[in-house]
Scaffold this motif. Sequence first.
Motif, short mmCIF file in Angstrom:
data_model
loop_
_atom_site.label_atom_id
_atom_site.label_comp_id
_atom_site.label_asym_id
_atom_site.label_seq_id
_atom_site.Cartn_x
_atom_site.Cartn_y
_atom_site.Cartn_z
N GLY A 170 0.81 -1.16 0.10
CA GLY A 170 -0.07 0.00 0.05
C GLY A 170 0.93 1.26 0.06
N ARG A 171 0.58 2.35 -0.84
CA ARG A 171 1.58 3.37 -1.06
C ARG A 171 1.40 4.36 0.42
NH1 ARG A 171 1.81 7.26 -6.29
NH2 ARG A 171 3.56 8.83 -5.54
N LEU A 172 2.67 4.48 0.85
CA LEU A 172 2.55 5.40 1.87
C LEU A 172 2.48 6.99 1.73
CD1 LEU A 172 5.83 3.80 3.75
CD2 LEU A 172 3.27 3.42 4.30
N THR A 173 1.83 7.66 2.40
CA THR A 173 1.81 9.04 2.25
C THR A 173 1.82 9.79 3.63
OG1 THR A 173 -0.64 8.97 2.67
CG2 THR A 173 -0.08 8.79 0.58
N GLY A 174 2.18 11.23 3.61
CA GLY A 174 2.26 11.73 4.98
C GLY A 174 3.82 12.06 4.97
N ARG A 175 4.29 11.81 6.44
CA ARG A 175 5.51 12.05 6.68
C ARG A 175 6.47 11.21 5.83
NH1 ARG A 175 8.93 8.91 9.99
NH2 ARG A 175 6.83 7.79 10.57
N LYS A 176 7.63 11.99 5.42
CA LYS A 176 8.62 11.14 4.64
C LYS A 176 9.65 10.54 5.42
CE LYS A 176 9.35 15.09 1.57
NZ LYS A 176 10.26 16.18 0.99
N GLY A 177 10.14 9.30 4.88
CA GLY A 177 10.92 8.46 5.55
C GLY A 177 10.22 7.32 6.32
N GLN A 178 8.97 6.94 6.03
CA GLN A 178 8.45 5.93 6.52
C GLN A 178 8.59 4.42 5.80
OE1 GLN A 178 4.00 6.72 7.67
NE2 GLN A 178 4.22 8.34 6.13
N TYR A 179 8.30 3.59 6.50
CA TYR A 179 8.73 2.09 6.06
C TYR A 179 7.52 1.12 6.16
CZ TYR A 179 13.72 2.85 6.55
OH TYR A 179 15.05 3.06 6.36
N SER A 180 7.44 0.41 4.75
CA SER A 180 6.56 -0.62 4.82
C SER A 180 7.27 -1.82 4.61
CB SER A 180 5.63 -0.32 3.34
OG SER A 180 4.55 -1.52 3.34
N THR A 181 7.32 -2.74 5.74
CA THR A 181 7.94 -4.00 5.80
C THR A 181 7.54 -5.16 5.74
OG1 THR A 181 9.83 -2.28 6.58
CG2 THR A 181 10.25 -4.70 6.79
N GLU A 182 7.65 -6.06 5.08
CA GLU A 182 7.21 -7.27 5.36
C GLU A 182 8.21 -8.20 5.87
OE1 GLU A 182 5.03 -9.30 2.27
OE2 GLU A 182 4.01 -7.47 1.81
N ALA A 183 7.97 -8.96 7.10
CA ALA A 183 8.95 -9.61 7.84
C ALA A 183 9.70 -10.87 6.79
CB ALA A 183 8.42 -10.45 9.02
N ALA A 184 8.74 -11.31 6.08
CA ALA A 184 9.30 -12.22 5.00
C ALA A 184 10.24 -11.99 4.19
CB ALA A 184 8.14 -12.94 4.30
N HIS A 185 10.28 -10.89 3.84
CA HIS A 185 11.25 -10.22 2.72
C HIS A 185 12.82 -10.04 3.13
CE1 HIS A 185 8.03 -7.84 0.53
NE2 HIS A 185 7.96 -9.32 0.31
N LEU A 186 12.78 -10.13 4.83
CA LEU A 186 14.15 -9.83 5.17
C LEU A 186 14.68 -11.11 5.59
CD1 LEU A 186 13.13 -7.10 7.81
CD2 LEU A 186 14.13 -6.68 5.61
N PRO A 187 16.10 -11.32 5.51
CA PRO A 187 16.71 -12.74 5.84
C PRO A 187 16.75 -12.91 7.24
CG PRO A 187 18.25 -10.76 5.58
CD PRO A 187 17.01 -10.50 5.29
N VAL A 188 16.65 -14.09 7.81
CA VAL A 188 16.65 -14.63 9.32
C VAL A 188 17.85 -13.93 9.98
CG1 VAL A 188 16.72 -16.46 10.81
CG2 VAL A 188 15.67 -16.71 8.44
#
Length: 329
Positions: A170-188
């Motif tokens: 989902g597209r983030l709006t408002g304050r700059k520098g926000q994160y949209s992170t899915e835990a499955a995308h990151l290495p263990v």
Amino acid sequence: MTATRRRERGDASRWVTDRYQQLADHYGASVLPTKVRSPKEKAAVESGVNVVNKRVIGYLAEDVWTTLDDLNEAIAERVHEVNHGIRRVDGTTRWERFTEEEAMLLGPLPADGFTEVEWKEAKVARNSHVTCDYQHYSVPHEHAGRLLRVRLTGSRVTVFDGQEIVCEHGRLTGRKGQYSTEAAHLPVQYRNVDGLWSRQWFLQRAQAFGPATVQVIEQLIDRRQVEAQGFLDCQNILETLGKRNKQRLEAACQQLVNAGSAPSYTGLKRLMAGIDSDQKKPTTIRPAASSRKPRFEATEDGETPAEPPSGAYVRGADYYRRLEQERGR
């Protein structure tokens, strides 16, 4: 803004623009542009415009409304009459023709309305995120370091590897520098993935600056819900602010730790600018020369100052009077 264009100058045929083609693809429609100044190729459209001009606009031209709702209601009545009340040559109405021949061929409308689409190319950072419009979106860590295509709409951000969809947010709006992170995308474990940023990797780099910098880097990482969200800020601080002056960055971090403030790139940059200004030696201030007239006392040899002169020496009227007397002799 036109919806069609010519591929070559002087070419009579026209082609749909990219933005208009996106609209057609979103609703599953086909667009067949006609030639300019060719009424025969768009006779049905011109006929429909003529009917609306006469049966709706012309019929209501002399009426006056005080609200927009009343106007829309009057227009709806006229359109209903055009579609249901006027019989065509074959004895059918427009609504009957639509329900019998066209309605069953229509597909359902998409759940989301069409919004403008913007395409960008973004490189996946070592924290497994791509950055678009100052917002960060996670991508499977296998794509770290690769250049991917990103499609931006008003509500969604879709990342493509060629024609394959890698992920969607989902597209983030408002304050700059926000994160949209899915835990499955990151290495263990970051340290077991070659080339990716990790907590230990940043702490080792911060040790070259000093203990205050290490403490600030730890606070930046600990403040995030997911550690990887703080890696980009750590990289900017160590690489951008501390690249040319490690001492000033360490001093700014020490000030931040002493004040107990939340660390940020902007706050450290402001503190470093203040430290740079404090190190510049100010120009030595010279007192202005005094213009106060000195006080004289009478002596055997004449008049002498009653107190040592301070600043500028201002001659009084007696001096010039005595000078004229000596010249007269």
